[in-house]
Design an enzyme around this catalytic site. Structure first.
Site, short mmCIF file in Angstrom:
data_model
loop_
_atom_site.label_atom_id
_atom_site.label_comp_id
_atom_site.label_asym_id
_atom_site.label_seq_id
_atom_site.Cartn_x
_atom_site.Cartn_y
_atom_site.Cartn_z
N ASP A 22 -1.08 24.26 92.95
CA ASP A 22 0.08 24.63 92.16
C ASP A 22 -0.36 25.27 90.85
OD1 ASP A 22 3.01 24.37 91.55
OD2 ASP A 22 2.25 23.06 89.97
N GLU A 56 -1.57 29.22 94.26
CA GLU A 56 -0.38 29.84 93.70
C GLU A 56 -0.90 30.60 92.47
OE1 GLU A 56 4.14 28.64 92.36
OE2 GLU A 56 2.49 27.35 91.68
#
Length: 657
Positions: free
Chosen positions: A336, A371
């Site tokens: 993330d 990401e």
């Protein structure tokens, strides 16, 4: 009273050796560290850690056993302007704890103070760490190691995936156990999934703001104990680890990999008004990026940012990743806000954590997905990660939606995204699989909502619809919301089919959002992070079996096309791809930029994707040869032999010769 022996400075955390427990804790700026253990009656016993090797504090407690509850009190300066926020009145979680007892509730006692320290003791209500012992029989488990070129990723939430599944026993729905249930595994196999990517399973907390509104953090991107499984997904918190490993073992037997979404960019301690759970009180200055005024650099939008260029924090993050691979046999990670991993503070491909992963014989062998952004200046790093990483390809997401739903993307731009965005990823010896293609993800509209809503509807999140992106590139086809006339439903279905076909038959690694294959809707909520309810749980009783069959047929078709599974960049004249206009001729430069949205993509010289993305029915002349439409665009037993395809408006079809 038993005295602590000096013990050893490694490994980090609390480790039982059969005779006692060794405790270690990193803190470069602490002046004293107390180990606090709690008996069955909750009585606290404190011990100074006697060992101090470099920045590691350690001690050994003879006769301590698994099940012992513990925490730390860390003494040091309270100097907020310098980034130091030590407060020994607060019991702290071991960053490497494997199990947590207690809940992270909104309580003033779980705050250390902002400008002035809060010296009220919180041991009575603070969560405690639990010493665990690890014995597990993996039998003959082996990682599937699916080649990247054959990988199909399915992004799912542990609870939301199975909580409403009528064929899974009620007592295990929404749990780790349900992931390994034969019903779930058979479904994934029939769909053609090779990798199950789970939203965060490391223990997380709900933000105080959400708790005060009666909401909770559903997605899990608010971590508090990175080595501990989130207990709410277990049938029993004490057996969470074995339940999780049982599921992984069952998935592996079916040839399905497990990828964990992991949050190494911030912690649940949030900003300076946030709670004190662990890192802030252990060594705030080392664990976080600190501004000159002592506040946090908020490059994550969550109040703080982990300093993954600090050697001790790199060691912590690396140990965490190795733990999940070695102890739980996970097959990879999705990181993330992964640009934080490369901050020094500027983003670098040779940042310390990237280098540590590259040099690790364990971590360098698993799937790594970034990401590739954060919210700070210079945070958008799509295409710039080291060669070991694949990356979420938001270029593909936006292009697919613009082409099919907004009609404003030239053929050339669409083809570039279809060809694994080679302009972005074809560098540093990377392969097409580095592009993780997606049309939707947990963050944003579901696929059905992309064709039913022009605007987000996030009122239930309690922020007056301010949260969530406004750049959705969606199209409600003339009516906001679900339902409508038969014509409206059919046009929406055609758009869903076009987007799924683009996703699953393009070069790169496709990622499918769980529920998109059977028409799940969040009723226009494009930021459902705090909706632990029927808005986000997949309703299997309402699933569209026709759409599921369509999706499965596309995935199985993909696996038959060499140009998509061989994971080689397409080159002019190599037989992998030809780009043709509606007359089966190579496109001119003008057609690429200004031509009508009609295109034929010939893959491996025998699979043809014919596209008519205009508003009118159009004749598409197929290339020379005998072509027949193939599933899911025609039945197996009654193929249509054709030389000209009557392309419906916003339609496409796949042929084979």
């Amino acid at each position: 009273m038993t005295q602590l022996a000096i013990g050893k400075p490694t490994p980090l955390g609390a480790h039982y050796d059969g005779q006692g427990v060794n405790f270690t804790l990193f803190s470069a700026h602490a002046e004293r560290v107390e180990l606090c253990v709690f008996d069955a009656n909750g009585q606290e016993h404190r011990y100074d850690l006697p060992g101090h090797s470099g920045d590691i504090w350690h001690g050994y407690l003879p006769d301590a056993r698994p099940g012992l509850r513990y925490g730390y009190r860390v003494h040091g300066p309270w100097q907020p302007a310098e980034g130091h926020r030590f407060n020994p009145a607060k019991l702290l979680i071991d960053p490497c704890a494997r199990q947590i007892d207690g809940e992270f509730k909104d309580n003033p006692l779980l705050h250390a103070g902002h400008n002035e320290p809060d010296y009220r003791d919180n041991a009575a209500i603070a969560p405690k760490c639990v010493v665990v012992v690890d014995h597990y029989d993996w039998e003959d488990d082996a990682p599937p190691r699916t080649p990247w070129g054959s990988t199909i990723i399915y992004e799912a939430h542990v609870k939301g995936l199975t909580y409403l599944h009528p064929e899974i026993p009620v007592e295990i729905r929404g749990t780790y156990k349900a992931l390994g249930h034969p019903v779930m595994i058979n479904y994934l196999k029939q769909l053609g999934i090779t990798a199950l990517e789970l939203l965060p399973v490391a223990q997380f907390a709900s933000e105080p703001r959400l708790q005060r509104m009666g909401l909770s953090n559903y997605w899990g991107y608010n971590p508090v104990a990175m080595f501990a499984l989130h207990p709410a997904y277990a049938c029993s918190p004490e057996t969470a680890l074995d339940e999780f490993r049982d599921a992984i073992k069952a998935l592996h037997k079916a040839g399905i990999e497990v990828i964990l979404d992991i949050v190494l960019n911030h912690s649940a301690e949030l900003d300076l008004d946030g709670p004190l759970f662990s890192l802030r009180g252990i060594d705030n200055r080392s664990y976080y990026w600190i501004r000159e005024d002592g506040d946090y650099h908020n490059w994550t939008g969550c109040g703080n940012t982990l300093n993954l260029s600090h050697p001790a924090v790199v060691d912590y993050a690396s140990a965490c990743l190795r733990y999940w691979v070695e102890t739980c046999h996970v097959d990879g990670f999705r990181f993330d806000l992964a640009a934080v991993m490369g901050r020094t503070p500027e983003f670098r491909q040779d940042a310390p954590l990237f280098t540590a992963i590259q040099n690790c014989p364990v971590l360098s062998q698993v799937k790594l997905i970034a990401e590739p952004w954060d919210i700070a200046p210079g945070g958008y790093q799509v295409g710039n990660f080291p060669p070991l990483f694949a990356e979420w390809n938001d270029h593909f997401r936006d292009a697919a939606r613009r082409f099919w739903l907004h009609y404003d993307l030239p053929l050339g731009a669409f083809a570039g995204r279809f060809a694994a965005s080679s302009d972005v990823f074809k560098r540093n010896d990377r392969l097409p699989s580095a592009a993780i293609n997606l049309v939707t993800a947990h963050d944003g509209f579901t696929l059905r909502d992309c064709v039913c809503f022009n605007h987000k509807h996030n009122e239930a999140n309690g922020e007056e619809n301010r949260d969530g992106t406004n750049n959705n590139y969606s199209n409600n086809h003339g009516k906001e919301g679900l339902g409508g006339t038969l014509d409206l439903v059919e046009r929406r279905r055609d758009s869903i089919h076009a987007l799924l076909t683009t996703l699953l038959l393009s070069q790169g690694t496709p990622m499918l959002l769980a529920g998109d294959e059977h028409g799940h809707s969040q009723h226009g909520n494009n930021n459902a992070y705090c909706q632990d309810n029927q808005l986000t749980w997949l309703d299997w009783s309402q699933a569209s079996s026709g759409l599921t069959a369509f999706t499965a047929a596309l995935i199985h078709l993909r696996k038959r096309i060499p140009a998509l599974v061989e994971n080689r960049w397409w080159e002019e004249g190599d037989g992998n791809v030809r780009w043709l206009n509606r007359y089966a001729q190579p496109l001119s430069t003008d057609e690429w930029q200004n031509g009508p949205k009609q295109l034929q993509i010939l893959l491996s010289d025998r699979f043809l994707i014919a596209i008519n993305a205009t508003l009118e029915v159009t004749e598409i002349v197929l290339p020379a040869g005998e072509w027949h439409a193939i599933p899911p665009f025609a039945g197996e037993d009654n193929p249509v032999i054709t030389a000209v395809w009557q392309g419906p408006a916003h339609g496409l079809c796949v042929f084979q010769r």
